[in-house]
Design an enzyme around this catalytic site. Structure first.
Site, PDB file in Angstrom:
ATOM      1  N   GLY A  87       0.839  -1.193   0.000  1.00 54.66           N
ATOM      2  CA  GLY A  87       0.000   0.000   0.000  1.00 54.66           C
ATOM      3  C   GLY A  87       0.870   1.237   0.000  1.00 54.66           C
ATOM      4  O   GLY A  87       0.623   2.202  -0.714  1.00 54.66           O
ATOM      5  N   ALA A  88       1.914   1.190   0.821  1.00 53.20           N
ATOM      6  CA  ALA A  88       2.811   2.322   0.960  1.00 53.20           C
ATOM      7  C   ALA A  88       4.045   1.851   1.710  1.00 53.20           C
ATOM      8  O   ALA A  88       4.042   0.765   2.275  1.00 53.20           O
ATOM      9  CB  ALA A  88       2.129   3.452   1.741  1.00 53.20           C
ATOM     10  N   MET A  89       5.088   2.663   1.691  1.00 52.69           N
ATOM     11  CA  MET A  89       6.326   2.280   2.374  1.00 52.69           C
ATOM     12  C   MET A  89       6.907   3.482   3.097  1.00 52.69           C
ATOM     13  O   MET A  89       7.043   4.553   2.504  1.00 52.69           O
ATOM     14  CB  MET A  89       7.318   1.703   1.349  1.00 52.69           C
TER      15      MET A  89
ATOM     16  N   ASN B  86       9.726   4.672   3.952  1.00 52.93           N
ATOM     17  CA  ASN B  86      11.105   5.148   3.785  1.00 52.93           C
ATOM     18  C   ASN B  86      11.275   6.482   4.497  1.00 52.93           C
ATOM     19  O   ASN B  86      10.466   7.394   4.314  1.00 52.93           O
ATOM     20  CB  ASN B  86      11.426   5.369   2.307  1.00 52.93           C
TER      21      ASN B  86
ATOM     22  N   HIS C  28      -0.436   5.977   9.003  1.00 46.81           N
ATOM     23  CA  HIS C  28       0.338   4.761   9.272  1.00 46.81           C
ATOM     24  C   HIS C  28       1.822   4.982   8.956  1.00 46.81           C
ATOM     25  O   HIS C  28       2.697   4.692   9.770  1.00 46.81           O
ATOM     26  CB  HIS C  28      -0.224   3.607   8.430  1.00 46.81           C
ATOM     27  N   GLU C  29       2.092   5.521   7.781  1.00 48.83           N
ATOM     28  CA  GLU C  29       3.493   5.675   7.368  1.00 48.83           C
ATOM     29  C   GLU C  29       4.202   6.740   8.198  1.00 48.83           C
ATOM     30  O   GLU C  29       5.374   6.585   8.538  1.00 48.83           O
ATOM     31  CB  GLU C  29       3.571   6.022   5.873  1.00 48.83           C
TER      32      GLU C  29
ATOM     33  N   HIS D  71       5.406   5.469  11.488  1.00 50.67           N
ATOM     34  CA  HIS D  71       6.669   4.721  11.404  1.00 50.67           C
ATOM     35  C   HIS D  71       7.896   5.630  11.418  1.00 50.67           C
ATOM     36  O   HIS D  71       8.999   5.144  11.672  1.00 50.67           O
ATOM     37  CB  HIS D  71       6.723   3.950  10.081  1.00 50.67           C
TER      38      HIS D  71
ATOM     39  N   GLU E  79       4.678  -3.184  12.851  1.00 49.74           N
ATOM     40  CA  GLU E  79       3.477  -3.021  12.027  1.00 49.74           C
ATOM     41  C   GLU E  79       2.206  -2.949  12.874  1.00 49.74           C
ATOM     42  O   GLU E  79       1.284  -2.208  12.554  1.00 49.74           O
ATOM     43  CB  GLU E  79       3.375  -4.150  11.004  1.00 49.74           C
TER      44      GLU E  79
HETATM   45 ZN    ZN Z   1       3.675  -0.303   8.266  1.00 50.26          ZN
END
Ligand code: ZN
Ligand code: NAG
Ligand code: NAG
Ligand code: NAG
Ligand code: NAG
Length: 965
Positions: free
Chosen positions: A350-352, A354, A386-387, A390, A409
């Site tokens: 879905g997404a990362m 970085n 969410h990203e 992180h 996660e």
């Molecule tokens: Zn995640």
């Protein structure tokens, strides 16, 4: 083993059983305590010590070959990287061999922490084009003598044998030049394409997680091997280069007689290789690039989407808020000077996250009010949250090894709701975690083939083992148990412990128990004091070290409460041992006569006089489903709850109305209660207009649809659902002025959609007429359909229509430049009732010029949702299995999801045989990342067969009874 604690409903003998069971739990806990103490004694803050094995191996290849460090999946601990200088030049046109490639130069700097003559570094599919292939240097930059250099593709290593030992405590570096393919495989440094103004545009971008940074440059590719990175990208002057950090200089140069621009980025902070990112593209951006005093936030994407259609505006409007929310939530400022969000046309996940350069699927970042539905909007807000969560939890403090992925996660999947709530405070989005994570993952975690959240470090080694961890247990169960913990210690204390944890381990790594330690300290310092029955780590160990969850049974006559391992199929065998014998320490919140109380269930069974009720009084447990467990009651209490729903459902909180339905259906599946009792909980729904209970019922009944839509039960079932949904449909028809307006609240919009899709799906004529007319208006005169209703209208239009309708939608799909709209059109294509049309779509799903590779699984899934398409999809997957493995096997393609979707309806002996045959036939080629999913599918099919046999008759008569004219 799970059955060891079965507690009889007969209270008389409970006493004895209870004592034995309690004793066993206490023993289990004390064993655990001993382990825990041990761990605490030697787990001060890292850094890792070296192991003697690696220095023994310096004796060279003559010693036992199986002990050679290059045959191991994990890097030896002899070298610790601290910096990389990387220069990469992706060439965005084909070379003479018809390939897209990138050229790289890299120097990896490291400290030797135990004398060795071996430099083992990860490298995958890189061709080293100097002789020798790599240059080993001392800290002064002098080349050191090397006796040989090997590539070990099985383990993705480059192995340099130095002529002399590298010395302890000295710094060295390894210089390499290499060429790699810029393939369209969505992994490492890869290529993505899109069309703009009739021109094919090419992007070079990255996806390093889990272990694919090694595919872009040689590196010590393990999360604990943190280092700083100096990155330089070389690209055409009319392209823009992005990386984790801000650009600090640009030079125009000539290479191979062509003009190039060299963009140099600031040195990164200390970080893991899986978070490195770089992109070369012709994307455009909106937002503020930032400067020395402000953090820049920009949204990037295709020019048309970003500049012409304003599809990045919504993301831009919420990203800064969410970033600020997390700065407060973690009590730590955002550590980087900028945060770029980039929407990529081809993206596997879905997404990362970085660090500083977050990448997204277009549907997870772009939003167009004219084309996107409310669900699309919720997804954008949630994924951004969410990203960004992180950026601290995961990036600043990283898990030491992938076995703790669930913490990373699960945590982000929980706090994403808090971040999205900041951006959209009117949505009540925090409630939705119950449907979208808790209930959803309980369905998986109730199987005997489930697995615990935690795994041991030594159990996770190969890239495939790492990939397999990215499942719903990791994400949704992780989120559910962390939410439960945050609830029972309070969000305030949770934040306090979290802040000290992040501070203690910043730019470093941690294991999950480190978080428990910091939360425990916060609890112990709390004013007023908080009384937990046991330390946090003890309580949480019962949730994270054993798979599954309990069903708590409360007897409101005797006040007796007991717990059992909840298994969807009560006859399934649990082969996995648990040190707690499948008992949990359960925080039980409950409500009785309007007052709320709490109780800790610490044993397999216990008595709490406050659980007793009298007269018409009912008891409701697990208020707002903050606990990760199901609840069963004595018959009397069930009757009272159902009567309350039918007389005045508003007396029961909306989340618990959803819970009663979801629990009842699952308890029935597991044979704790009768299936007809579960169906009884849906009878009141004709009076409820709220989304959550409706959605819970639709989710539960979708299983009935899957089991029965090819049988005689279907007719009466459809009539019942129609009867229930008509009042809902008419309610929203009225409220929205014939579906021309949208209601304010998120959940009302969702339930409007539910009412239309359910009414049309089960053939309510008003709805079908409305949908077909709306479709026609769109097809014939381009009349605009509100994005919320499009999925349903498109699907109904195709199901009721013929070739012309299908071709029209296909044409729109081909032309659409909005990814969310494309998704709606694409899934509507699967609504056709013509097998040959569905077969054509199946073929398209493997043809990347028709359907992007990232959408293969979801296309096949939507075909499976169609009763006509399910068996076609199964035939197709079986026929193409080898091809698909060969084509996608190396990437993180979700074979697991594919198997799960395609076997969902399986409920006959014949289908079971086919599945087992499939397993035998492909034993050799294997199942890629679907090995676990295949086992689960077999288990589920067996359970379905039994369920259908036992329930068909009573269910049929229940539906008939309810729909008697
Ligand atoms: Zn995640
Ligand atoms: C794209 O190509 C088509 C046909 O080749 C042409 O009709 C159209 O005008 C072109 N559009 C642009 C923006 O160049
Ligand atoms: C490099 O060249 C491009 C155009 O070819 C120009 O726009 C840019 O300003 C130049 N950059 C430098 C640093 O000279
Ligand atoms: C990395 O880049 C920084 C500037 O951002 C520079 O000062 C430094 O010398 C470079 N190399 C290393 C090894 O840090
Ligand atoms: C940094 O950017 C902000 C917002 O764009 C602006 O208000 C501020 O003046 C800038 N500061 C400097 C030092 O350029």
């Amino acid at each position: 083993m799970a059955k060891g604690y079965y507690i009889s409903k007969v209270v008389a003998i409970v006493g004895i059983l209870f004592t034995i069971a309690a004793l066993a739990t206490i023993i289990a806990l004390s064993v655990l305590y001993a382990n825990e103490k041990d761990k605490n004694n030697n787990v001060p803050n890292l850094p890792e010590t070296t192991t003697p094995t690696s220095s023994e191996n310096t004796k060279g290849p003559t010693s036992a070959p199986s002990n050679d460090p290059w045959t191991k999946d994990r890097l030896p601990k002899t070298l610790t990287p601290y910096h990389y200088d990387i220069r990469l030049k992706p060439v965005l046109k084909k070379n003479d061999q018809g390939l897209y490639v990138f050229y790289g130069k890299s120097e990896a700097f490291f400290t030797c922490v135990a004398a060795t003559n071996l430099v083992i570094i990860h490298s995958k599919n890189l061709n080293f084009n100097t002789s020798p292939k790599a240059f080993l240097k001392d800290s002064a930059g002098n080349n050191l003598a090397v006796s040989k250099i090997d590539e070990v593709p099985q383990k993705q290593y480059l192995v340099v044998h130095a002529a002399n030992n590298l010395e302890d405590n000295k710094n060295y570096s390894l210089y390499t030049e290499f060429v790699g393919e810029l393939a369209d495989d969505l992994a490492g440094f890869y290529r993505s394409e899109y069309k703009e103004d009739n021109e094919t545009k090419i992007i070079a971008t990255t996806q390093m997680q889990a272990p694919d940074a090694r595919k872009a440059f040689p590196c010590f590719d393990e999360p604990a091997m943190k280092a700083t990175f100096n990155i330089t990208l070389v690209h055409k002057p009319d392209y823009v280069a992005l990386s984790n950090m801000n650009p600090i200089s640009q030079n125009n140069i000539t290479e191979d007689e062509e003009p190039w621009t060299e963009t140099v980025f600031a040195k990164t902070v200390k970080m893991s290789t899986y978070l490195v990112a770089f992109i070369v593209s012709q994307f455009e951006s909106i937002g503020d690039p930032g400067n020395s005093t402000t953090t820049g936030v920009q949204i990037w994407g295709r020019k048309k989407a970003i500049k012409d259609e304003g599809q990045g505006d919504y993301a831009l409007s919420i990203t800064k808020d969410i970033l600020e929310f997390f700065e407060e939530h973690y009590s730590i400022p955002y550590p980087l000077p900028k945060s770029d969000q980039v929407a990529l046309p081809d993206f596997n996940a879905g997404a990362m996250e970085n660090w500083g350069l977050v990448t997204y699927r277009e549907t997870a970042l772009l939003y167009d009010p004219a084309e996107s539905s409310i669900g699309n909007k919720e997804r954008v807000a949630s994924v951004i949250a969410h990203e960004l969560a992180h950026q601290w939890f995961g990036n600043l403090v990283t898990i030491r090894w992938w076995n703790d992925l669930w913490l990373n996660e699960g945590f982000a999947s929980y706090v994403q709701y808090l971040g999205a709530d900041r951006a959209e405070p009117t949505w009540n989005i925090k409630d939705l975690i119950v449907l979208d994570d808790v209930h959803r993952v309980m369905a998986v975690d109730a199987l005997a083939s489930s697995h615990p959240l935690t795994s041991k470090e030594e159990e996770v080694n190969t890239p495939a083992e790492i990939s397999q961890l990215f499942d719903s247990i990791t994400y949704s169960k992780g989120a559910s148990v962390i939410r439960m913990l945050s609830d029972f210690i309070s969000e305030d204390l949770f934040k306090k412990g979290l802040a000290t944890y992040l501070k203690a381990f910043e730019y470093n790594t941690a294991v999950y128990s480190d978080l428990w330690t910091h939360l425990q300290l916060a609890v112990e310092a709390a004013e007023p004091s908080l009384n937990l029955p046991l330390p946090i780590s003890w309580i949480m160990d019962t949730w994270v070290l054993q798979m599954g969850f309990p069903v708590v049974r409360i007897d409101t006559g005797s006040g007796f409460v007991s717990q059992n391992h909840f298994l969807l199929d009560p006859n399934s065998t649990v082969n996995r041992p648990s040190q707690f014998n499948y008992a949990w320490i359960v925080p039980i919140s409950f409500s009785k006569s309007g007052s709320n109380e709490n109780f800790w269930l610490q044993y397999p069974g216990d008595v709490n006089p406050n659980f007793k009720t009298s007269g018409n009084e009912w008891l409701l447990a697990n208020i707002n489903v903050t606990g990760y467990y199901r609840v069963n009651y004595d018959d009397g209490n069930w009757n009272k709850l159902i009567s309350q729903l039918e007389s005045d459902h508003l007396n029961i909180p909306v989340i618990n109305r959803a819970q009663i339905i979801d629990d009842a259906f699952n308890l029935a599946r597991a044979k704790y209660i009768n299936t007809t009792r579960a169906l009884d909980t849906t009878r009141y729904l004709s009076n409820d207009t709220e989304y959550m209970p409706w959605q819970a019922a639709l989710n539960s009944l979708s299983f009935f649809t899957q089991m029965f839509d090819r049988s005689e039960v279907y007719g009466p079932m459809r009539d019942y659902l129609k009867k229930q949904v008509i009042p809902l449909y008419q309610h929203f028809e009225r409220e929205t002025k014939n579906f021309t307006e949208q209601l304010e609240s998120l959940t009302d919009q969702y339930n409007t959609i539910n009412s239309v899709s359910t009414a049309c799906n089960y053939g309510f004529p008003d709805c079908v007429v409305f949908a077909v007319k709306t479709f026609k208006g769109w097809m014939e005169s381009n009349a605009i359909i509100h994005p919320n209703l499009r999925s349903t209208i498109y699907c109904t239009g195709i199901a009721e229509g013929g070739d012309a309708e299908w071709d029209f939608v296909l044409q729109k799909f081909t032309e659409s430049s909005n990814a969310q709209e494309s998704d709606k059109l694409r899934s509507a294509l699967a609504c056709s009732r013509e097998p040959w049309v569905l077969n054509r779509l199946l073929e398209y799903s493997l043809n990347s010029s028709k359907i992007r590779r990232q959408d293969t699984v979801s296309t096949i899934s939507s075909i499976c949702n169609n009763v006509v398409g399910q068996s076609l999809a199964w035939d197709f997957v079986r026929a193409k299995w080898k091809t698909m493995l060969a084509q996608f096997g190396g990437s993180s393609f979700s074979f697991g999801n594919l198997i799960e979707r395609v076997t969902r309806r399986f409920a006959s002996d014949f289908e079971l045989q086919e599945l087992e045959q499939f397993k035998r036939d492909n034993q050799e080629v294997g199942f890629g990342t679907a090995a676990q999913a295949l086992e689960q599918a077999i288990e589920k099919t067996k359970a379905n067969i039994k369920w259908v046999t036992e329930n068909k008759e009573p269910v049929l008569s229940w539906f008939k009874e309810e729909t008697k004219a």
